[in-house]
Design a protein around this motif. Structure first.
Motif, PDB file in Angstrom:
ATOM      1  N   CYS A  33       1.070  -1.271  -0.005  1.00 51.14           N
ATOM      2  CA  CYS A  33       0.211  -0.372   0.085  1.00 51.14           C
ATOM      3  C   CYS A  33       1.155   0.886  -0.069  1.00 51.14           C
ATOM      4  N   MET A  34       1.953   1.228   1.235  1.00 47.44           N
ATOM      5  CA  MET A  34       2.355   2.414   0.872  1.00 47.44           C
ATOM      6  C   MET A  34       3.527   2.931  -0.451  1.00 47.44           C
ATOM      7  N   VAL A  35       3.863   1.315  -0.908  1.00 51.01           N
ATOM      8  CA  VAL A  35       5.357   2.333  -2.426  1.00 51.01           C
ATOM      9  C   VAL A  35       3.790   2.343  -3.338  1.00 51.01           C
ATOM     10  N   SER A  36       2.818   1.333  -3.506  1.00 54.40           N
ATOM     11  CA  SER A  36       2.059   2.086  -4.627  1.00 54.40           C
ATOM     12  C   SER A  36       1.603   2.926  -4.624  1.00 54.40           C
ATOM     13  N   SER A  37       1.584   3.196  -3.423  1.00 57.13           N
ATOM     14  CA  SER A  37       0.890   4.923  -2.993  1.00 57.13           C
ATOM     15  C   SER A  37       1.799   5.855  -3.701  1.00 57.13           C
ATOM     16  N   ALA A  38       3.039   5.131  -3.539  1.00 55.72           N
ATOM     17  CA  ALA A  38       3.997   6.978  -3.750  1.00 55.72           C
ATOM     18  C   ALA A  38       4.320   6.506  -4.677  1.00 55.72           C
ATOM     19  N   SER A  39       4.214   5.369  -5.535  1.00 52.93           N
ATOM     20  CA  SER A  39       4.747   5.575  -7.322  1.00 52.93           C
ATOM     21  C   SER A  39       3.613   5.596  -8.262  1.00 52.93           C
ATOM     22  N   VAL A  40       2.311   4.701  -7.380  1.00 51.41           N
ATOM     23  CA  VAL A  40       1.081   5.772  -8.613  1.00 51.41           C
ATOM     24  C   VAL A  40      -0.104   5.972  -8.279  1.00 51.41           C
ATOM     25  N   GLY A  41       0.442   6.523  -6.933  1.00 48.47           N
ATOM     26  CA  GLY A  41      -0.954   7.319  -6.728  1.00 48.47           C
ATOM     27  C   GLY A  41      -1.778   6.808  -5.999  1.00 48.47           C
ATOM     28  N   VAL A  42      -2.228   7.490  -4.858  1.00 43.86           N
ATOM     29  CA  VAL A  42      -3.701   6.624  -3.827  1.00 43.86           C
ATOM     30  C   VAL A  42      -4.316   5.927  -4.687  1.00 43.86           C
ATOM     31  N   PHE A  43      -5.499   6.485  -5.600  1.00 45.70           N
ATOM     32  CA  PHE A  43      -6.262   6.106  -6.299  1.00 45.70           C
ATOM     33  C   PHE A  43      -6.010   4.845  -7.061  1.00 45.70           C
ATOM     34  N   ARG A  44      -5.219   4.593  -7.443  1.00 50.99           N
ATOM     35  CA  ARG A  44      -4.508   3.321  -8.167  1.00 50.99           C
ATOM     36  C   ARG A  44      -4.562   2.558  -7.538  1.00 50.99           C
ATOM     37  N   THR A  45      -4.772   2.509  -6.375  1.00 51.05           N
ATOM     38  CA  THR A  45      -3.714   1.993  -4.689  1.00 51.05           C
ATOM     39  C   THR A  45      -4.883   1.335  -4.142  1.00 51.05           C
ATOM     40  N   LEU A  46      -6.351   2.407  -4.184  1.00 47.72           N
ATOM     41  CA  LEU A  46      -7.335   2.390  -3.469  1.00 47.72           C
ATOM     42  C   LEU A  46      -7.804   0.538  -4.132  1.00 47.72           C
ATOM     43  N   PRO A  47      -7.481  -0.084  -5.054  1.00 54.46           N
ATOM     44  CA  PRO A  47      -8.599  -1.569  -5.019  1.00 54.46           C
ATOM     45  C   PRO A  47      -7.493  -2.683  -4.666  1.00 54.46           C
ATOM     46  N   PHE A  48      -6.775  -2.203  -4.153  1.00 50.68           N
ATOM     47  CA  PHE A  48      -5.542  -3.442  -3.425  1.00 50.68           C
ATOM     48  C   PHE A  48      -6.129  -3.086  -2.303  1.00 50.68           C
ATOM     49  N   ALA A  49      -6.234  -2.012  -1.622  1.00 50.90           N
ATOM     50  CA  ALA A  49      -6.070  -1.933  -0.113  1.00 50.90           C
ATOM     51  C   ALA A  49      -7.608  -2.403   0.278  1.00 50.90           C
ATOM     52  N   TRP A  50      -8.420  -1.970  -0.951  1.00 55.42           N
ATOM     53  CA  TRP A  50      -9.437  -3.166  -0.574  1.00 55.42           C
ATOM     54  C   TRP A  50      -9.952  -4.087  -0.525  1.00 55.42           C
ATOM     55  N   GLY A  51      -9.220  -5.138  -1.292  1.00 58.74           N
ATOM     56  CA  GLY A  51      -9.060  -6.260  -1.219  1.00 58.74           C
ATOM     57  C   GLY A  51      -8.540  -6.816  -0.456  1.00 58.74           C
ATOM     58  N   VAL A  52      -7.906  -5.780   0.502  1.00 54.24           N
ATOM     59  CA  VAL A  52      -6.781  -6.277   1.596  1.00 54.24           C
ATOM     60  C   VAL A  52      -7.976  -6.526   3.208  1.00 54.24           C
ATOM     61  N   THR A  53      -8.561  -5.414   2.918  1.00 57.13           N
ATOM     62  CA  THR A  53      -9.730  -4.568   3.450  1.00 57.13           C
ATOM     63  C   THR A  53     -10.868  -6.561   3.459  1.00 57.13           C
ATOM     64  N   VAL A  54     -11.512  -6.851   2.997  1.00 58.31           N
ATOM     65  CA  VAL A  54     -12.662  -7.214   2.118  1.00 58.31           C
ATOM     66  C   VAL A  54     -11.770  -8.707   2.792  1.00 58.31           C
ATOM     67  N   GLY A  55     -10.596  -9.331   2.272  1.00 61.77           N
ATOM     68  CA  GLY A  55      -9.882 -10.092   2.153  1.00 61.77           C
ATOM     69  C   GLY A  55      -9.624 -11.347   3.415  1.00 61.77           C
ATOM     70  N   PHE A  56      -9.260 -10.111   4.683  1.00 64.62           N
ATOM     71  CA  PHE A  56      -8.625 -10.819   5.424  1.00 64.62           C
ATOM     72  C   PHE A  56      -9.947 -10.979   6.027  1.00 64.62           C
ATOM     73  N   PRO A  57     -10.540 -10.407   6.750  1.00 65.64           N
ATOM     74  CA  PRO A  57     -11.457 -11.132   7.810  1.00 65.64           C
ATOM     75  C   PRO A  57     -12.541 -11.936   6.551  1.00 65.64           C
ATOM     76  N   PHE A  58     -12.350 -12.773   5.759  1.00 67.20           N
ATOM     77  CA  PHE A  58     -12.979 -13.718   5.246  1.00 67.20           C
ATOM     78  C   PHE A  58     -11.990 -14.782   5.190  1.00 67.20           C
ATOM     79  N   MET A  59     -10.409 -14.206   4.904  1.00 70.66           N
ATOM     80  CA  MET A  59      -9.055 -15.432   5.569  1.00 70.66           C
ATOM     81  C   MET A  59      -9.592 -15.821   6.606  1.00 70.66           C
ATOM     82  N   LEU A  60      -9.594 -15.063   7.876  1.00 71.71           N
ATOM     83  CA  LEU A  60     -10.216 -15.613   9.308  1.00 71.71           C
ATOM     84  C   LEU A  60     -10.398 -16.017   9.890  1.00 71.71           C
ATOM     85  N   ALA A  61     -12.461 -15.859   9.051  1.00 73.90           N
ATOM     86  CA  ALA A  61     -13.386 -16.668   9.037  1.00 73.90           C
ATOM     87  C   ALA A  61     -12.995 -18.034   9.062  1.00 73.90           C
TER      88      ALA A  61
END
Length: 204
Positions: A33-61
Protein backbone atom coordinates in the motif's frame (compact mmCIF):
# COMPACT_ATOMS: atom_id res chain seq x y z
CA UNK A 1 -27.92 -18.71 17.65
CA UNK A 2 -24.17 -18.20 18.27
CA UNK A 3 -24.27 -14.53 17.33
CA UNK A 4 -26.62 -13.87 20.29
CA UNK A 5 -23.95 -14.89 22.81
CA UNK A 6 -22.93 -11.66 24.63
CA UNK A 7 -19.40 -10.48 23.93
CA UNK A 8 -16.65 -10.53 26.52
CA UNK A 9 -15.61 -6.87 26.32
CA UNK A 10 -12.33 -7.40 28.15
CA UNK A 11 -11.37 -10.14 25.71
CA UNK A 12 -12.39 -8.05 22.71
CA UNK A 13 -10.49 -5.02 24.01
CA UNK A 14 -7.22 -6.93 24.12
CA UNK A 15 -8.05 -8.63 20.82
CA UNK A 16 -8.46 -5.16 19.30
CA UNK A 17 -5.09 -4.08 20.72
CA UNK A 18 -3.35 -7.17 19.35
CA UNK A 19 -5.05 -6.88 15.95
CA UNK A 20 -4.20 -3.18 15.74
CA UNK A 21 -0.53 -3.69 16.59
CA UNK A 22 -0.22 -6.58 14.14
CA UNK A 23 -2.25 -4.76 11.49
CA UNK A 24 -0.42 -1.43 11.61
CA UNK A 25 3.15 -2.72 11.77
CA UNK A 26 5.11 -3.15 8.51
CA UNK A 27 4.22 -6.23 6.52
CA UNK A 28 3.46 -7.27 2.94
CA UNK A 29 0.00 -5.63 2.81
CA UNK A 30 1.08 -2.32 4.35
CA UNK A 31 4.33 -2.16 2.42
CA UNK A 32 2.56 -2.68 -0.90
CA UNK A 33 0.00 0.00 0.00
CA UNK A 34 2.73 2.45 0.99
CA UNK A 35 5.03 1.85 -1.98
CA UNK A 36 2.18 1.67 -4.50
CA UNK A 37 0.74 4.96 -3.27
CA UNK A 38 4.14 6.63 -3.49
CA UNK A 39 4.70 5.21 -6.99
CA UNK A 40 1.34 5.34 -8.77
CA UNK A 41 -0.88 7.44 -6.48
CA UNK A 42 -3.61 6.88 -3.92
CA UNK A 43 -6.44 6.31 -6.40
CA UNK A 44 -4.73 3.42 -8.19
CA UNK A 45 -3.77 1.86 -4.85
CA UNK A 46 -7.29 1.80 -3.39
CA UNK A 47 -8.39 -1.44 -5.16
CA UNK A 48 -5.53 -3.30 -3.47
CA UNK A 49 -6.30 -1.70 -0.10
CA UNK A 50 -9.97 -2.63 -0.45
CA UNK A 51 -9.05 -6.20 -1.41
CA UNK A 52 -7.00 -6.53 1.78
CA UNK A 53 -9.85 -5.07 3.86
CA UNK A 54 -12.36 -7.58 2.50
CA UNK A 55 -10.03 -10.53 2.04
CA UNK A 56 -8.49 -10.76 5.48
CA UNK A 57 -11.75 -11.06 7.49
CA UNK A 58 -12.99 -13.69 5.02
CA UNK A 59 -9.77 -15.65 5.45
CA UNK A 60 -10.00 -15.28 9.24
CA UNK A 61 -13.60 -16.58 9.17
CA UNK A 62 -12.61 -19.60 7.10
CA UNK A 63 -9.77 -20.37 9.51
CA UNK A 64 -11.97 -19.77 12.53
CA UNK A 65 -14.98 -21.79 11.53
CA UNK A 66 -12.80 -24.69 10.47
CA UNK A 67 -10.87 -24.58 13.73
CA UNK A 68 -14.12 -24.03 15.61
CA UNK A 69 -15.46 -27.44 14.68
CA UNK A 70 -12.42 -29.12 16.18
CA UNK A 71 -12.66 -27.09 19.38
CA UNK A 72 -16.33 -27.90 19.79
CA UNK A 73 -15.61 -31.60 19.42
CA UNK A 74 -12.64 -31.38 21.80
CA UNK A 75 -13.13 -28.44 24.24
CA UNK A 76 -9.98 -29.32 26.19
CA UNK A 77 -7.89 -28.37 23.17
CA UNK A 78 -8.92 -24.72 23.49
CA UNK A 79 -6.43 -23.95 26.27
CA UNK A 80 -3.65 -25.76 24.42
CA UNK A 81 -4.31 -23.79 21.25
CA UNK A 82 -4.57 -20.56 23.23
CA UNK A 83 -1.11 -21.19 24.72
CA UNK A 84 0.32 -21.91 21.28
CA UNK A 85 -1.26 -18.71 19.94
CA UNK A 86 0.10 -16.66 22.83
CA UNK A 87 3.60 -18.07 22.33
CA UNK A 88 3.49 -17.16 18.67
CA UNK A 89 2.32 -13.63 19.48
CA UNK A 90 5.24 -13.28 21.89
CA UNK A 91 7.57 -14.46 19.14
CA UNK A 92 6.00 -11.94 16.74
CA UNK A 93 6.32 -9.16 19.34
CA UNK A 94 10.02 -10.00 19.81
CA UNK A 95 10.65 -9.94 16.06
CA UNK A 96 8.81 -6.61 15.69
CA UNK A 97 10.72 -5.03 18.57
CA UNK A 98 14.10 -6.13 17.17
CA UNK A 99 13.39 -5.21 13.52
CA UNK A 100 15.87 -2.61 12.29
CA UNK A 101 15.93 -2.87 8.48
CA UNK A 102 14.41 0.16 6.76
CA UNK A 103 11.53 -0.28 4.33
CA UNK A 104 12.69 -0.28 0.73
CA UNK A 105 10.78 2.05 -1.55
CA UNK A 106 11.05 -0.02 -4.70
CA UNK A 107 8.27 0.37 -7.23
CA UNK A 108 5.83 -2.56 -6.85
CA UNK A 109 3.72 -4.25 -9.47
CA UNK A 110 0.26 -2.75 -9.14
CA UNK A 111 -2.23 -5.28 -7.76
CA UNK A 112 -6.00 -5.05 -7.96
CA UNK A 113 -8.88 -6.07 -5.71
CA UNK A 114 -8.98 -9.80 -6.42
CA UNK A 115 -5.20 -10.17 -6.36
CA UNK A 116 -5.19 -8.58 -2.90
CA UNK A 117 -8.18 -10.68 -1.80
CA UNK A 118 -6.50 -14.00 -2.63
CA UNK A 119 -3.05 -12.75 -1.62
CA UNK A 120 -4.16 -13.10 2.02
CA UNK A 121 -4.02 -16.89 1.65
CA UNK A 122 -0.30 -16.81 0.77
CA UNK A 123 0.65 -13.91 3.05
CA UNK A 124 2.51 -15.52 5.99
CA UNK A 125 1.90 -12.59 8.32
CA UNK A 126 -1.85 -12.49 7.59
CA UNK A 127 -2.24 -16.25 8.04
CA UNK A 128 -0.25 -16.20 11.28
CA UNK A 129 -2.31 -13.30 12.65
CA UNK A 130 -5.59 -15.04 11.76
CA UNK A 131 -4.60 -18.29 13.49
CA UNK A 132 -3.27 -16.45 16.53
CA UNK A 133 -6.35 -14.25 16.97
CA UNK A 134 -8.69 -17.23 16.69
CA UNK A 135 -6.65 -19.40 19.04
CA UNK A 136 -5.94 -16.70 21.61
CA UNK A 137 -8.97 -14.40 21.74
CA UNK A 138 -11.96 -16.74 21.55
CA UNK A 139 -13.91 -18.58 24.22
CA UNK A 140 -14.99 -22.25 24.12
CA UNK A 141 -18.39 -23.22 22.73
CA UNK A 142 -21.11 -21.99 22.72
CA UNK A 143 -19.43 -18.56 22.53
CA UNK A 144 -16.80 -19.58 19.98
CA UNK A 145 -18.68 -18.76 16.78
CA UNK A 146 -19.92 -15.47 18.22
CA UNK A 147 -16.34 -14.50 19.11
CA UNK A 148 -15.20 -15.32 15.57
CA UNK A 149 -17.90 -12.99 14.24
CA UNK A 150 -16.78 -10.24 16.62
CA UNK A 151 -13.19 -10.75 15.46
CA UNK A 152 -14.34 -10.32 11.85
CA UNK A 153 -15.76 -6.90 12.73
CA UNK A 154 -12.58 -5.97 14.62
CA UNK A 155 -10.25 -7.03 11.80
CA UNK A 156 -12.41 -5.26 9.20
CA UNK A 157 -12.10 -2.02 11.17
CA UNK A 158 -8.37 -2.51 11.67
CA UNK A 159 -7.82 -3.41 8.00
CA UNK A 160 -9.66 -0.31 6.81
CA UNK A 161 -7.72 1.92 9.17
CA UNK A 162 -4.32 0.35 8.50
CA UNK A 163 -4.51 0.19 4.70
CA UNK A 164 -5.87 3.73 4.41
CA UNK A 165 -3.22 5.05 6.80
CA UNK A 166 -0.37 3.41 4.90
CA UNK A 167 -1.90 4.46 1.57
CA UNK A 168 -2.65 8.09 2.38
CA UNK A 169 0.39 8.74 4.54
CA UNK A 170 2.72 6.10 3.12
CA UNK A 171 5.27 8.51 1.78
CA UNK A 172 5.44 10.33 5.11
CA UNK A 173 5.63 7.11 7.10
CA UNK A 174 8.35 5.84 4.79
CA UNK A 175 10.45 8.91 5.49
CA UNK A 176 9.82 8.58 9.24
CA UNK A 177 10.90 4.94 9.37
CA UNK A 178 13.89 5.47 7.11
CA UNK A 179 16.22 6.33 9.95
CA UNK A 180 17.42 3.57 12.23
CA UNK A 181 16.50 5.50 15.39
CA UNK A 182 12.90 6.21 14.32
CA UNK A 183 12.41 2.62 13.18
CA UNK A 184 13.82 1.26 16.45
CA UNK A 185 11.46 3.42 18.54
CA UNK A 186 8.40 2.57 16.45
CA UNK A 187 9.06 -1.17 16.38
CA UNK A 188 9.97 -1.23 20.06
CA UNK A 189 6.68 0.40 21.08
CA UNK A 190 4.66 -1.86 18.77
CA UNK A 191 6.39 -4.99 20.02
CA UNK A 192 5.86 -4.00 23.66
CA UNK A 193 2.14 -3.32 23.12
CA UNK A 194 1.69 -6.67 21.40
CA UNK A 195 3.47 -8.49 24.23
CA UNK A 196 1.43 -6.70 26.93
CA UNK A 197 -1.85 -7.55 25.18
CA UNK A 198 -1.15 -11.26 25.75
CA UNK A 199 -0.86 -11.13 29.55
CA UNK A 200 -4.57 -10.70 30.47
CA UNK A 201 -5.96 -13.43 28.20
CA UNK A 202 -5.24 -16.19 30.71
CA UNK A 203 -7.06 -14.26 33.46
CA UNK A 204 -10.37 -14.03 31.57
Amino acid sequence: MPILVPPDWNLLTFAFIAASVAGFTPGPNNTICMVSSASVGVFRTLPFAWGVTVGFPFMLAAVGFGLGGVLIAHPSLHLVIKIIGALFLLHLAWKIARARAPIKKTAPQLLGFWQAFFFQWINPKAIAIAFSLIATYTRPAPALFADITYLMFITTLVSISATLTWTLFGAGIGRLLKTAKALAIFNGVMGLLLALSIVPIFLL
